[in-house]
Design a protein around this motif. Structure first.
Motif, PDB file in Angstrom:
ATOM      1  N   THR A   2     -13.199   1.682  19.825  1.00  0.00           N
ATOM      2  CA  THR A   2     -13.300   0.283  19.404  1.00  0.00           C
ATOM      3  C   THR A   2     -14.748  -0.126  19.197  1.00  0.00           C
ATOM      4  OG1 THR A   2     -11.256  -0.254  20.581  1.00  0.00           O
ATOM      5  CG2 THR A   2     -12.705  -2.091  20.017  1.00  0.00           C
ATOM      6  N   ALA A  50     -16.774  -2.871  12.026  1.00  0.00           N
ATOM      7  CA  ALA A  50     -16.468  -4.302  12.001  1.00  0.00           C
ATOM      8  C   ALA A  50     -16.961  -4.998  13.263  1.00  0.00           C
ATOM      9  CB  ALA A  50     -14.968  -4.515  11.846  1.00  0.00           C
ATOM     10  N   ILE A  51     -16.943  -4.313  14.386  1.00  0.00           N
ATOM     11  CA  ILE A  51     -17.395  -4.912  15.647  1.00  0.00           C
ATOM     12  C   ILE A  51     -18.882  -5.243  15.580  1.00  0.00           C
ATOM     13  CG2 ILE A  51     -17.740  -4.487  18.125  1.00  0.00           C
ATOM     14  CD1 ILE A  51     -14.833  -4.993  17.392  1.00  0.00           C
ATOM     15  N   GLU A  58     -16.314   1.040  15.879  1.00  0.00           N
ATOM     16  CA  GLU A  58     -15.858   0.461  14.619  1.00  0.00           C
ATOM     17  C   GLU A  58     -16.968  -0.393  14.013  1.00  0.00           C
ATOM     18  OE1 GLU A  58     -12.115  -1.548  14.905  1.00  0.00           O
ATOM     19  OE2 GLU A  58     -11.273   0.033  16.155  1.00  0.00           O
ATOM     20  N   ILE A  95     -19.602  -8.684  13.631  1.00  0.00           N
ATOM     21  CA  ILE A  95     -18.955  -9.936  14.032  1.00  0.00           C
ATOM     22  C   ILE A  95     -19.983 -10.849  14.691  1.00  0.00           C
ATOM     23  CG2 ILE A  95     -17.271 -10.959  15.620  1.00  0.00           C
ATOM     24  CD1 ILE A  95     -15.522  -8.521  15.116  1.00  0.00           C
ATOM     25  N   GLU A 117     -15.097 -10.815  22.543  1.00  0.00           N
ATOM     26  CA  GLU A 117     -13.731 -11.321  22.408  1.00  0.00           C
ATOM     27  C   GLU A 117     -12.908 -10.451  21.458  1.00  0.00           C
ATOM     28  OE1 GLU A 117     -12.487 -13.668  24.354  1.00  0.00           O
ATOM     29  OE2 GLU A 117     -14.453 -13.909  25.274  1.00  0.00           O
ATOM     30  N   GLU A 118     -13.531  -9.970  20.395  1.00  0.00           N
ATOM     31  CA  GLU A 118     -12.832  -9.092  19.453  1.00  0.00           C
ATOM     32  C   GLU A 118     -12.470  -7.765  20.109  1.00  0.00           C
ATOM     33  OE1 GLU A 118     -10.970  -7.942  15.902  1.00  0.00           O
ATOM     34  OE2 GLU A 118     -11.636  -9.917  16.596  1.00  0.00           O
ATOM     35  N   VAL A 119     -13.349  -7.236  20.928  1.00  0.00           N
ATOM     36  CA  VAL A 119     -13.055  -5.995  21.647  1.00  0.00           C
ATOM     37  C   VAL A 119     -11.852  -6.206  22.561  1.00  0.00           C
ATOM     38  CG1 VAL A 119     -13.916  -4.398  23.415  1.00  0.00           C
ATOM     39  CG2 VAL A 119     -15.361  -5.002  21.472  1.00  0.00           C
ATOM     40  N   ALA A 126     -18.681 -13.305  20.360  1.00  0.00           N
ATOM     41  CA  ALA A 126     -17.625 -13.044  19.384  1.00  0.00           C
ATOM     42  C   ALA A 126     -17.228 -11.567  19.377  1.00  0.00           C
ATOM     43  CB  ALA A 126     -18.083 -13.468  17.989  1.00  0.00           C
ATOM     44  N   GLN A 127     -18.193 -10.686  19.480  1.00  0.00           N
ATOM     45  CA  GLN A 127     -17.906  -9.255  19.522  1.00  0.00           C
ATOM     46  C   GLN A 127     -17.097  -8.900  20.763  1.00  0.00           C
ATOM     47  OE1 GLN A 127     -21.984  -8.006  19.356  1.00  0.00           O
ATOM     48  NE2 GLN A 127     -21.843  -7.395  17.204  1.00  0.00           N
ATOM     49  N   PHE A 164      -9.462  -8.336  22.194  1.00  0.00           N
ATOM     50  CA  PHE A 164      -8.279  -8.464  21.333  1.00  0.00           C
ATOM     51  C   PHE A 164      -7.809  -7.101  20.848  1.00  0.00           C
ATOM     52  CE2 PHE A 164      -6.510  -8.867  17.048  1.00  0.00           C
ATOM     53  CZ  PHE A 164      -5.387  -9.637  17.333  1.00  0.00           C
ATOM     54  N   ARG A 165      -8.725  -6.289  20.353  1.00  0.00           N
ATOM     55  CA  ARG A 165      -8.354  -4.982  19.811  1.00  0.00           C
ATOM     56  C   ARG A 165      -7.830  -4.030  20.871  1.00  0.00           C
ATOM     57  NH1 ARG A 165     -11.331  -3.432  14.529  1.00  0.00           N
ATOM     58  NH2 ARG A 165     -11.824  -5.478  13.692  1.00  0.00           N
TER      59      ARG A 165
END
Length: 82
Positions: free
Chosen positions: A64, A69-70, A67, A73, A20-22, A17-18, A24-25
């Motif tokens: 990124t 939030a990363i 952060e 996640i 994939e978020e990276v 999940a982390q 995306f960001r």
């Protein structure tokens, strides 16, 4: 700023999940990265290769990854209701 090797190691330690978020960001098209079923190290190498093409690519990745939030996640929340 972290070097290529350090950033690669940090990417490899992320959970799915982390990671994939990276992507995306950073605005990286998932189609150019091996699928989520590939080894994390292979996926991380492709991200690094993609960011090497940008002038500020490693700096953006470093920001990124820094952060808060990363880091949370995909983590399980274990706590109490207040």
């Amino acid at each position: 700023m972290d070097g290529r090797g350090e950033l690669l190691q940090r990417l490899k330690r992320l959970n799915q999940a982390q990671f994939e978020e990276v992507l995306f960001r950073l605005g990286i098209d998932p189609a150019i990265i091996p699928s989520q079923f590939a080894e994390q190290s292979l996926r991380a190498i492709r991200v690094i290769q993609r960011l090497e093409q940008e002038t500020e690519g490693f700096e953006r990745l470093n920001q990124t990854l820094a952060e808060s939030a990363i880091s949370i996640i995909g983590e399980q929340y274990i706590g109490y209701e207040i």
